[in-house]
Write a protein that holds these residues in place. Structure first.
Motif, PDB file in Angstrom:
ATOM      1  N   THR A 116     -22.244 -50.008   5.599  1.00  0.00           N
ATOM      2  CA  THR A 116     -23.125 -49.615   6.694  1.00  0.00           C
ATOM      3  C   THR A 116     -23.345 -48.112   6.665  1.00  0.00           C
ATOM      4  OG1 THR A 116     -21.314 -49.226   8.257  1.00  0.00           O
ATOM      5  CG2 THR A 116     -22.134 -51.491   8.072  1.00  0.00           C
ATOM      6  N   ASP A 117     -24.331 -47.663   7.438  1.00  0.00           N
ATOM      7  CA  ASP A 117     -24.583 -46.219   7.524  1.00  0.00           C
ATOM      8  C   ASP A 117     -23.354 -45.481   8.042  1.00  0.00           C
ATOM      9  OD1 ASP A 117     -27.137 -46.547   6.583  1.00  0.00           O
ATOM     10  OD2 ASP A 117     -28.099 -46.463   8.557  1.00  0.00           O
ATOM     11  N   ALA A 136     -21.274 -42.667   5.969  1.00  0.00           N
ATOM     12  CA  ALA A 136     -21.077 -41.316   6.495  1.00  0.00           C
ATOM     13  C   ALA A 136     -19.592 -40.965   6.526  1.00  0.00           C
ATOM     14  CB  ALA A 136     -21.680 -41.209   7.893  1.00  0.00           C
ATOM     15  N   ARG A 137     -18.771 -41.937   6.957  1.00  0.00           N
ATOM     16  CA  ARG A 137     -17.330 -41.707   7.011  1.00  0.00           C
ATOM     17  C   ARG A 137     -16.768 -41.483   5.597  1.00  0.00           C
ATOM     18  NH1 ARG A 137     -15.831 -46.271   9.085  1.00  0.00           N
ATOM     19  NH2 ARG A 137     -16.275 -45.635  11.218  1.00  0.00           N
ATOM     20  N   ARG A 138     -17.245 -42.280   4.657  1.00  0.00           N
ATOM     21  CA  ARG A 138     -16.773 -42.140   3.284  1.00  0.00           C
ATOM     22  C   ARG A 138     -17.214 -40.803   2.696  1.00  0.00           C
ATOM     23  NH1 ARG A 138     -19.016 -42.732  -1.687  1.00  0.00           N
ATOM     24  NH2 ARG A 138     -17.657 -43.433  -3.395  1.00  0.00           N
ATOM     25  N   GLN A 139     -18.459 -40.405   2.953  1.00  0.00           N
ATOM     26  CA  GLN A 139     -18.970 -39.144   2.415  1.00  0.00           C
ATOM     27  C   GLN A 139     -18.142 -37.964   2.918  1.00  0.00           C
ATOM     28  OE1 GLN A 139     -23.036 -38.304   3.482  1.00  0.00           O
ATOM     29  NE2 GLN A 139     -23.246 -36.679   1.968  1.00  0.00           N
ATOM     30  N   GLU A 140     -17.808 -37.977   4.206  1.00  0.00           N
ATOM     31  CA  GLU A 140     -16.998 -36.887   4.761  1.00  0.00           C
ATOM     32  C   GLU A 140     -15.586 -36.907   4.194  1.00  0.00           C
ATOM     33  OE1 GLU A 140     -15.348 -33.732   6.660  1.00  0.00           O
ATOM     34  OE2 GLU A 140     -17.451 -34.224   6.205  1.00  0.00           O
ATOM     35  N   ALA A 141     -15.022 -38.102   4.010  1.00  0.00           N
ATOM     36  CA  ALA A 141     -13.676 -38.210   3.451  1.00  0.00           C
ATOM     37  C   ALA A 141     -13.645 -37.705   2.011  1.00  0.00           C
ATOM     38  CB  ALA A 141     -13.194 -39.654   3.513  1.00  0.00           C
TER      39      ALA A 141
END
Length: 202
Positions: free
Chosen positions: A93-94, A98-103
């Motif tokens: 999901t979006d 987003a959570r993965r990109q920041e991590a």
């Protein structure tokens, strides 16, 4: 990681490094190399101390450096495993993306800061080796120089890994690249001072 690299045999460490496993990688192997470089300088000081106890403070400083350089080996493995965990986060999901990109971004920064610190410690060890070189007994000066060679190689190899991590970053990349370049220059300059020191300069 549950087992320290310092708890395995040299043969096992060599085999693991030569395997398809991503760890131990360049950063942790470079840290092990730095620790052995520092250890060679310490050996020269310990031998010198038999007839010149005034090098005691230098030995104490070296043992502190040795501890820091040694810890960097396991820390590099931990940082890379953190990065791999971030890469494996779901992205269906979006919100997940987003959570993965920041991590991944945070893990990449940490995996750059770690090698920068380790390389900086190697530079500090080079400066320490230069400072103690005049006091070392003549027969083991070559060990100080050999230790310095390993410390320089370690610093440069450590920065290679950091450079790969910087390539994954956006806004932070320029500042981190500048720091990498500064540490690299400091390592080369510190080693050059040792190279320029003539034998028997005590």
């Amino acid at each position: 990681m549950t087992e320290s690299l310092w708890d395995v045999s040299a043969a096992d460490l060599r085999a693991r490094t030569a395997s398809a496993s991503p760890t131990p990688g360049g950063g942790s192997v470079a840290a092990v190399t730095a620790a052995f470089g520092c250890a060679l300088v310490l050996m020269a000081l310990e031998i010198t101390a038999r007839r010149d106890p005034s090098v005691g403070d230098a030995i104490t400083a070296g043992r502190s450096l040795l501890d820091r350089l040694g810890r960097a080996a396991d820390r590099d493995v931990e940082l890379f495993e953190d990065y791999l965990r971030a890469r494996r986060l779901p992205r269906s999901t979006d919100e997940e993306r987003a959570r993965r990109q920041e991590a991944v971004r945070a893990a990449s920064v940490a995996a750059t800061e770690g090698p920068l610190t380790a390389a900086g410690d190697a530079v500090e060890a080079l400066e320490w080796a230069f400072a103690v070189l005049p006091a070392v007994a003549g027969t083991v000066v070559s060990d100080v120089r050999a230790g310095a060679d390993l410390l320089l190689g370690s610093a440069l190899a450590t920065l290679r890994g950091a450079e790969a991590n910087v390539a994954q970053l956006g806004d932070e990349a320029a500042a981190l690249t500048a720091r990498l370049d500064a540490v690299r220059r400091a390592a080369v300059a510190a080693h050059a001072r040792i190279d320029r020191t003539p034998e028997g300069s005590r």
